[in-house]
Each structure stands twice: as structure tokens, then as C-alpha cells.
Write an enzyme that holds these catalytic residues in place. Structure first.
Site, PDB file in Angstrom:
ATOM      1  N   HIS A   1       4.364   4.615  -6.030  1.00 15.63           N
ATOM      2  CA  HIS A   1       5.583   4.180  -6.876  1.00 15.63           C
ATOM      3  C   HIS A   1       6.781   3.582  -6.327  1.00 15.63           C
ATOM      4  O   HIS A   1       7.710   2.792  -6.560  1.00 15.63           O
ATOM      5  CB  HIS A   1       6.068   5.421  -7.716  1.00 15.63           C
ATOM      6  CG  HIS A   1       5.104   5.700  -8.882  1.00 15.63           C
ATOM      7  ND1 HIS A   1       5.567   6.234 -10.316  1.00 15.63           N
ATOM      8  CD2 HIS A   1       3.764   5.601  -9.001  1.00 15.63           C
ATOM      9  CE1 HIS A   1       4.632   6.090 -10.926  1.00 15.63           C
ATOM     10  NE2 HIS A   1       3.536   6.121 -10.413  1.00 15.63           N
ATOM     11  N   ASP A   2       6.885   4.019  -4.963  1.00 11.58           N
ATOM     12  CA  ASP A   2       8.222   3.429  -4.129  1.00 11.58           C
ATOM     13  C   ASP A   2       7.649   1.908  -3.974  1.00 11.58           C
ATOM     14  O   ASP A   2       8.511   1.182  -4.258  1.00 11.58           O
ATOM     15  CB  ASP A   2       8.419   4.176  -2.921  1.00 11.58           C
ATOM     16  CG  ASP A   2       9.482   3.622  -2.031  1.00 11.58           C
ATOM     17  OD1 ASP A   2      10.319   3.318  -2.740  1.00 11.58           O
ATOM     18  OD2 ASP A   2       9.368   3.509  -0.808  1.00 11.58           O
TER      19      ASP A   2
ATOM     20  N   ASP B   1      -9.957  14.364 -10.462  1.00 10.47           N
ATOM     21  CA  ASP B   1     -11.355  14.522  -9.905  1.00 10.47           C
ATOM     22  C   ASP B   1     -11.711  15.918 -10.159  1.00 10.47           C
ATOM     23  O   ASP B   1     -11.053  16.864  -9.527  1.00 10.47           O
ATOM     24  CB  ASP B   1     -11.346  14.082  -8.551  1.00 10.47           C
ATOM     25  CG  ASP B   1     -12.594  14.594  -7.750  1.00 10.47           C
ATOM     26  OD1 ASP B   1     -13.734  15.149  -8.332  1.00 10.47           O
ATOM     27  OD2 ASP B   1     -12.776  14.562  -6.549  1.00 10.47           O
TER      28      ASP B   1
ATOM     29  N   ASP C   1     -12.105  12.465  -1.201  1.00  5.40           N
ATOM     30  CA  ASP C   1     -13.576  12.286  -0.825  1.00  5.40           C
ATOM     31  C   ASP C   1     -13.993  11.109  -1.979  1.00  5.40           C
ATOM     32  O   ASP C   1     -13.073  10.635  -2.366  1.00  5.40           O
ATOM     33  CB  ASP C   1     -14.618  13.386  -0.948  1.00  5.40           C
ATOM     34  CG  ASP C   1     -14.453  14.290  -2.232  1.00  5.40           C
ATOM     35  OD1 ASP C   1     -13.859  13.634  -3.206  1.00  5.40           O
ATOM     36  OD2 ASP C   1     -14.988  15.201  -2.452  1.00  5.40           O
TER      37      ASP C   1
ATOM     38  N   GLY D   1       9.017  -2.978  -3.572  1.00  2.00           N
ATOM     39  CA  GLY D   1       8.863  -2.778  -2.456  1.00  2.00           C
ATOM     40  C   GLY D   1       9.021  -1.347  -1.796  1.00  2.00           C
ATOM     41  O   GLY D   1       9.703  -0.488  -2.273  1.00  2.00           O
TER      42      GLY D   1
ATOM     43  N   HIS E   1      -6.889   8.305  -6.641  1.00  2.00           N
ATOM     44  CA  HIS E   1      -6.988   9.356  -7.795  1.00  2.00           C
ATOM     45  C   HIS E   1      -7.957  10.604  -7.535  1.00  2.00           C
ATOM     46  O   HIS E   1      -8.134  11.643  -8.185  1.00  2.00           O
ATOM     47  CB  HIS E   1      -7.636   8.779  -8.984  1.00  2.00           C
ATOM     48  CG  HIS E   1      -6.416   7.923  -9.618  1.00  2.00           C
ATOM     49  ND1 HIS E   1      -6.567   7.283 -10.683  1.00  2.00           N
ATOM     50  CD2 HIS E   1      -5.132   8.040  -9.468  1.00  2.00           C
ATOM     51  CE1 HIS E   1      -5.734   6.523 -11.089  1.00  2.00           C
ATOM     52  NE2 HIS E   1      -4.613   7.056 -10.495  1.00  2.00           N
ATOM     53  N   THR E   2      -8.799  10.336  -6.250  1.00  2.00           N
ATOM     54  CA  THR E   2      -9.456  11.667  -6.063  1.00  2.00           C
ATOM     55  C   THR E   2      -8.604  12.922  -5.798  1.00  2.00           C
ATOM     56  O   THR E   2      -9.074  14.001  -5.843  1.00  2.00           O
ATOM     57  CB  THR E   2     -10.415  11.304  -4.727  1.00  2.00           C
ATOM     58  OG1 THR E   2     -11.154  12.512  -4.071  1.00  2.00           O
ATOM     59  CG2 THR E   2      -9.801  10.939  -3.496  1.00  2.00           C
TER      60      THR E   2
ATOM     61  N   VAL F   1       7.522  -0.785  -7.075  1.00  2.07           N
ATOM     62  CA  VAL F   1       8.439  -1.481  -7.680  1.00  2.07           C
ATOM     63  C   VAL F   1       9.568  -1.917  -6.710  1.00  2.07           C
ATOM     64  O   VAL F   1      10.334  -0.951  -6.041  1.00  2.07           O
ATOM     65  CB  VAL F   1       9.174  -0.381  -8.618  1.00  2.07           C
ATOM     66  CG1 VAL F   1      10.394  -1.156  -9.207  1.00  2.07           C
ATOM     67  CG2 VAL F   1       8.397   0.069  -9.691  1.00  2.07           C
TER      68      VAL F   1
ATOM     69  N   THR G   1     -13.983  17.788  -7.054  1.00  6.11           N
ATOM     70  CA  THR G   1     -13.207  18.349  -5.777  1.00  6.11           C
ATOM     71  C   THR G   1     -11.810  17.979  -5.656  1.00  6.11           C
ATOM     72  O   THR G   1     -11.326  16.837  -5.243  1.00  6.11           O
ATOM     73  CB  THR G   1     -13.956  17.885  -4.375  1.00  6.11           C
ATOM     74  OG1 THR G   1     -14.188  16.314  -4.558  1.00  6.11           O
ATOM     75  CG2 THR G   1     -15.341  18.365  -4.335  1.00  6.11           C
TER      76      THR G   1
END
Ligand SMILES: *[C@@H]1O[C@H](CO)[C@@H](O)[C@H](O)[C@H]1NC(C)=O
Ligand SMILES: *[C@@H]1O[C@H](CO)[C@@H](O)[C@H](O)[C@H]1NC(C)=O
Ligand SMILES: *[C@@H]1O[C@H](CO)[C@@H](O)[C@H](O)[C@H]1NC(C)=O
Length: 321
Positions: A63-64, A235, A243, A69, A190-191, A67, A238
Site C-alpha cells: 500500500h505504500d 489461504d 507457499d 511510490g 495473499h498466501t 500510492v 496454510t
């Protein structure tokens, strides 16, 4: 709708693009040789206590950079005159871990005052989170400087681009020089991520592109009304291991977020083959991930005498007398 999702956010960095600036791995070798160890130590301690914080720290870095840079702007608190990014709809109740960055910064300021930027702390904490949770490591270019103002207007504006579809996102990344493989690899963050009920409720109650047993299991955490801010691991296999299970889940229609599941339709979708590839070969996923995040982490950086090195990540430095 406020959301904690990488995919939706990624579109934002497009406005700024890549700056191939003079970052270097040894940037603090002389000025603060302990920096890397201090950051890693604090990240490890934090994750040991609260494994979900790894995903939160990675998310903060995204998120840094997304937006305006990678310039630490997301860390600035609101002031009466200048509202910050963290209270913008896309970040509120969605970004976590600010106090971890504060702890790291406090230790660094004790050891080498005024040297290590908040933007670099974010980048290093993200990398160390991935490594601590079992993911790949990579050489981290350092030397980003901190912004002297938040990009609040941009954060708000780009928040309204939220319902970007997959095709648009892939195109946006392509324009910035990312391959489709790199784009899909980045979504693999997103894992270790979590999402709030309100961001995926529609998917688990109304969508067809979801495994029914999985939908039911998720409904137990997220009733039709209420528990909006309850955070559920994306996820579910796990949750706190970096992974390729996230991709395996997509093959079984067990994607928690609608836009994640769009990455794999099973009907010849544009990214289906890549998801299938990553789900059967973790090494290939890791390799592409490292290439992509190294690039992403250099989005719109400030270097040289641009910006400043904040002494408190939450506020810009006082003007020199
Ligand atoms: C953020 O969370 C708090 C506490 O759960 C809630 O009261 C507030 O409405 C939420 N704000 C937004 C914009 O979601
Ligand atoms: C809200 O979420 C918590 C944690 O997942 C769960 O234990 C609880 O049953 C949920 N509440 C409802 C009303 O579903
Ligand atoms: C998997 O991805 C790698 C790297 O992008 C590529 O070389 C390989 O051909 C792909 N394999 C399949 C079966 O698509």
C-alpha cells in the site's frame, strides 16, 4: 468499499511507474551496519507472537508503493491540516502493523539516529516477513527516502477505481513492464494475507465460481449480517506459511476473494495456465515472485536529496531552524 486487498490496490502504482534509481544493497553498510539485523529481529519476534502480522507488514509495503511510490507516505498520521493516507477509505480497518514499524524505528533511532528511512523499513520488514514465514528471500536494494507529505487525494481517487476487473489489472501491469507471470506471482502474496468479511461476503453467498463446501465453511465465520471487520486468512490451507497453497486453492475453487478466483476459471481464462503452473511448481512461483517484488519495491522511489529521512515515521521532520 474499503478493502485490504493487494489485487485491487496494485492498480494504483500505475500512476507513478518505475523509477530505476540508485538504490543499493549495501546502502547502510557504513552508516548503520546493524540495520538489517535489527529489522529482521523485530519482525521475527512479532511474527512469533502474532503470525498474521507477517501478511500485514507485506500488505503495508504494497500500500505504500501502490500510492505515489515506496516513500513511507502511508505511515504519516493525520494532522489537523493534512489528512494522511491511513484514514482513507481503502486503508482504514485494512492496514495493520503501524506499531511494529514504530518499534523498529525506535530501535534504529537509538543505534543510528536519522539514518534509516521509513520507506526502507517497510521494504525490509516485508521481505523479512516473507522469509520468516517460509518464503523465498531476495537481495533488497536500499536507499529509499521518505516523502514529506502524504498522497491523500490520490489515495481517495484511486480508491474509486476499486472494481477493476482482471483484464484491466493485467493490462495496467503490462503497461508498467510486468509480465503476466509476474503479475500473477504478486497476487501470491495473499498466501499469508487476511481479508475482512465485508470484502468477500458477496462471493461466499452469491457466487457460482466457488466450491460449495468451502463457501459454507466461510459462511460460519461471516454471517450475512455482522462480523464485518472479522479478518479471515485468505489461504485457509496454510494461512501463515508463504507457499503455493493459495494457487492450489484456486484450482479447487477455494479462493476467498472473488477477484482472486477470477485468476482461475477452469475455462481457459487468460491466467489459468499460470495459476496451474504455480500450483504444481512452487519454485517457479518463488522465482517469479522475487523478480516481481524486487521491481515493485522500487516503484517511484525518492533518492539522493529528494525527500528526507524521518526520525518518527508518523510525522514529517520539523523544519530546521
Ligand atoms: C472500522 O472499524 C470500526 C470498528 O470495528 C468501525 O466502527 C468502523 O465503522 C469501521 N470503519 C470503516 C470505514 O469501515
Ligand atoms: C464471527 O467470527 C468469529 C471468528 O471467526 C466466529 O467465532 C463467530 O462465530 C462469528 N460470528 C458469527 C455471528 O458468525
Ligand atoms: C511454467 O512457468 C515457467 C516460467 O514462467 C515456464 O518456463 C514453463 O514453461 C511453465 N510451464 C508450464 C507447464 O506452463
Amino acid at each position: 468499499m474499503a478493502s485490504s486487498l493487494l489485487l485491487q490496490l496494485c492498480i494504483i502504482f500505475v500512476v507513478f511507474g518505475l523509477a530505476f534509481a540508485q538504490l543499493s544493497e549495501n546502502y547502510y553498510a557504513k552508516s548503520c551496519p546493524q540495520a538489517k539485523c535489527i529489522i529482521k529481529d523485530e519482525v521475527r519476534k512479532t511474527i512469533k507472537k502474532e503470525p498474521g502480522m507477517g501478511g500485514s507488514l507485506l500488505h503495508l509495503h504494497f500500500h505504500d508503493c501502490g500510492v505515489g511510490g515506496c516513500d513511507g507516505s502511508i505511515l504519516l498520521d493525520d494532522t489537523p491540516k493534512t489528512p494522511g493516507e491511513k484514514s482513507s477509505l481503502i486503508n482504514v480497518n485494512s492496514t495493520w502493523g503501524y506499531e511494529v514499524i514504530d518499534r523498529i524505528k525506535a530501535r534504529l533511532e537509538k543505534t543510528c539516529p536519522g539514518v534509516v528511512s521509513c520507506a526502507d523499513i517497510l521494504a525490509a520488514a516485508a521481505r523479512d516477513s516473507v522469509v520468516t514465514l517460509g518464503g523465498p528471500t531476495w537481495a533488497l536494494p536500499l536507499g529509499r527516502r521518505d516523502s514529506t507529505e502524504p498522497h491523500r487525494m490520490l489515495t481517495d481517487t484511486l480508491g474509486s477505481l476499486f472494481n477493476a476487473n482482471l483484464q484491466a489489472l493485467v493490462m495496467a501491469f503490462k503497461q508498467q513492464g510486468y509480465t503476466m507471470e509476474e503479475f500473477v506471482a504478486l497476487t501470491g502474496s495473499h498466501t499469508i494475507g487476511r481479508a475482512r468479511c465485508l470484502t468477500f461476503r458477496k462471493h461466499i453467498y452469491d457466487d457460482k465460481n466457488i466450491n460449495p463446501a468451502f463457501a459454507k465453511a466461510m459462511q460460519a465465520h461471516c454471517p450475512k449480517v455482522g462480523n464485518d471487520s472479522e479478518r479471515i486468512p485468505i489461504d485457509s490451507t496454510t494461512p501463515y506459511v508463504f507457499d503455493n497453497a493459495y494457487f492450489k486453492n484456486l484450482l479447487q475453487q477455494k479462493g476467498l476473494l472473488a477477484i482472486d478466483q477470477e485468476l482461475y476459471t477452469g475455462k481457459g481464462g487468460i491466467t489459468d495456465a499460470i495459476v496451474a503452473n504455480y500450483s504444481s511448481n512452487q519454485d517457479i512461483f518463488f522465482k517469479q515472485y522475487v523478480t516481481a517484488i524486487t521491481k515493485f519495491g522500487q516503484t517511484g522511489v525518492l533518492t539522493g536529496n529528494k525527500g528526507e529521512v524521518r526520525t518518527n515515521c508518523r510525522k514529517v521532520n520539523a523544519p530546521k531552524a
